[in-house]
Design an enzyme around this catalytic site. Sequence first.
Site, mmCIF file in Angstrom:
data_model
loop_
_atom_site.group_PDB
_atom_site.id
_atom_site.type_symbol
_atom_site.label_atom_id
_atom_site.label_comp_id
_atom_site.label_asym_id
_atom_site.label_seq_id
_atom_site.Cartn_x
_atom_site.Cartn_y
_atom_site.Cartn_z
ATOM 1 N N ASP A 36 3.029 10.985 4.844
ATOM 2 C CA ASP A 36 3.796 11.077 3.763
ATOM 3 C C ASP A 36 2.858 10.886 2.677
ATOM 4 O O ASP A 36 1.764 10.184 2.646
ATOM 5 C CB ASP A 36 5.134 11.238 4.224
ATOM 6 C CG ASP A 36 5.061 9.751 4.340
ATOM 7 O OD1 ASP A 36 4.832 9.510 5.503
ATOM 8 O OD2 ASP A 36 4.678 8.939 3.224
ATOM 9 N N ASP A 56 4.678 8.739 0.328
ATOM 10 C CA ASP A 56 5.340 7.903 0.620
ATOM 11 C C ASP A 56 6.547 8.186 -1.167
ATOM 12 O O ASP A 56 7.474 8.809 -0.633
ATOM 13 C CB ASP A 56 4.833 6.589 0.135
ATOM 14 C CG ASP A 56 5.243 5.404 0.425
ATOM 15 O OD1 ASP A 56 6.401 5.396 1.167
ATOM 16 O OD2 ASP A 56 5.553 4.361 -0.797
#
Length: 290
Positions: free
Chosen positions: A209, A211
Site C-alpha cells: 500500500d 500508507d
Amino acid sequence: MSEWTIGVIGGSGLYAVDGLENVQEIAVESPFGEPSAPLVMGEMAGHRFVFLPRHGKGHRLTPTEVNARANIDALKRAGCTDIVAISAIGSLQEELPPGQFVIVDQFIDRTRQRASTFFTSGMVAHVSMADPVCPRLSDMVAGASEEAGANVAKGGTYLAMEGPQFSSRAESHLYRSWGADVIGMTAMPEAKLAREAELPYALVGMVTDYDCWREHEAPVEVEAVIAQMNANATKARAMLQALAASLPDKRDASPIDTCLDYALITSPEARDPALLAKLDAVMGRIHKKG
Ligand SMILES: CSC[C@H]1O[C@H](OP(=O)(O)O)[C@H](O)[C@@H]1O
Ligand SMILES: Nc1ncnc2[nH]cnc12
C-alpha cells in the site's frame, strides 16, 4: 552436505512455505519466553530451512506482542546460520508501488514498547548497527526475488513504527521528510536481535500500500494489505525456492558470525552467571570457546 541453515520469518500473509521436504514441526523452548509458533523445519534443494510465522498461527500476535527475542533465540537454537525475514510494508515513495519488492538495507527505529536487546544488566554488549543487514544474503535474496519474477528495489530505508494503528498523515509526511522509503511494524527490534545473536539478516519487504501520505488516495486499510499480500505471497514462496536453488553447499564465514568479539564490554568477573546461562545460544560460540 550444505553448511547453510536458513531461518525464514514469515510476515503478514505468509504463514507457510512451499517445497519443504522431510518436514518436522518442533516447539523450541527459549529462556526469553514463547516464540510465535513451533518451528517448521525441512529441506529445500539440499539446504535446511526453518520457518517461523512472525505473528503466530492464525495471526494471533500484534506487532508489539511478537516476542522477537524468543523468536531469534529459538532460530539460533535450531541451528540457523542466517535469517531471511519477509514483511508486508507500506510505501513512502511514489516509485515503490504495491507489488514491488524492496530489499531493505537501513532502518529508523521508532518502536518504544519492546525488549530490544539480549544483553541486559550483568552482560552488556554494544553491537554495531551501522550496516544492519547482511550484504551477501541481501544480494542473494535480491537475485532470488528477480528470478521469482518480482520487480526488485535493492536498498531502502524501513521506518519501524510501534503500531498496531497505522500512521497519521502528519507522521507519514514526517517519515518521508526523514528519507524513509517504506514503513512497517516488525523488523525492529528483530534485525537488532539477529545481529546480537551473530545471525546475518536480510529483509525482503513486499509493498502492499501507499500508507496515507498521498492526499487524494484512500488511506491504508488491512483488507487492502492482505489482498496485495496474497498476490505477493506466491512470488515470496517462489523467491525462497529460487534462493534454495542458488545456494552453494559451502558457506564462507561472514564478519557478522563473530561480531560479538568486538561488542562485549562487561568484564568476565562482573558477568551475571544467570544471564550467561540464558545466553547459552546467543553467545553459544563464545561459551564454546570457553
Ligand atoms: C496487516 S497490516 C500491518 C502488519 O503487516 C506487517 O506485518 P509483517 O511485518 O509481519 O509482515 C506490518 O509490520 C504490521 O505488523
Ligand atoms: N502502511 C503501513 N504501515 C505500517 N505497516 C504496514 N505494513 C503494511 N503496510 C503498512
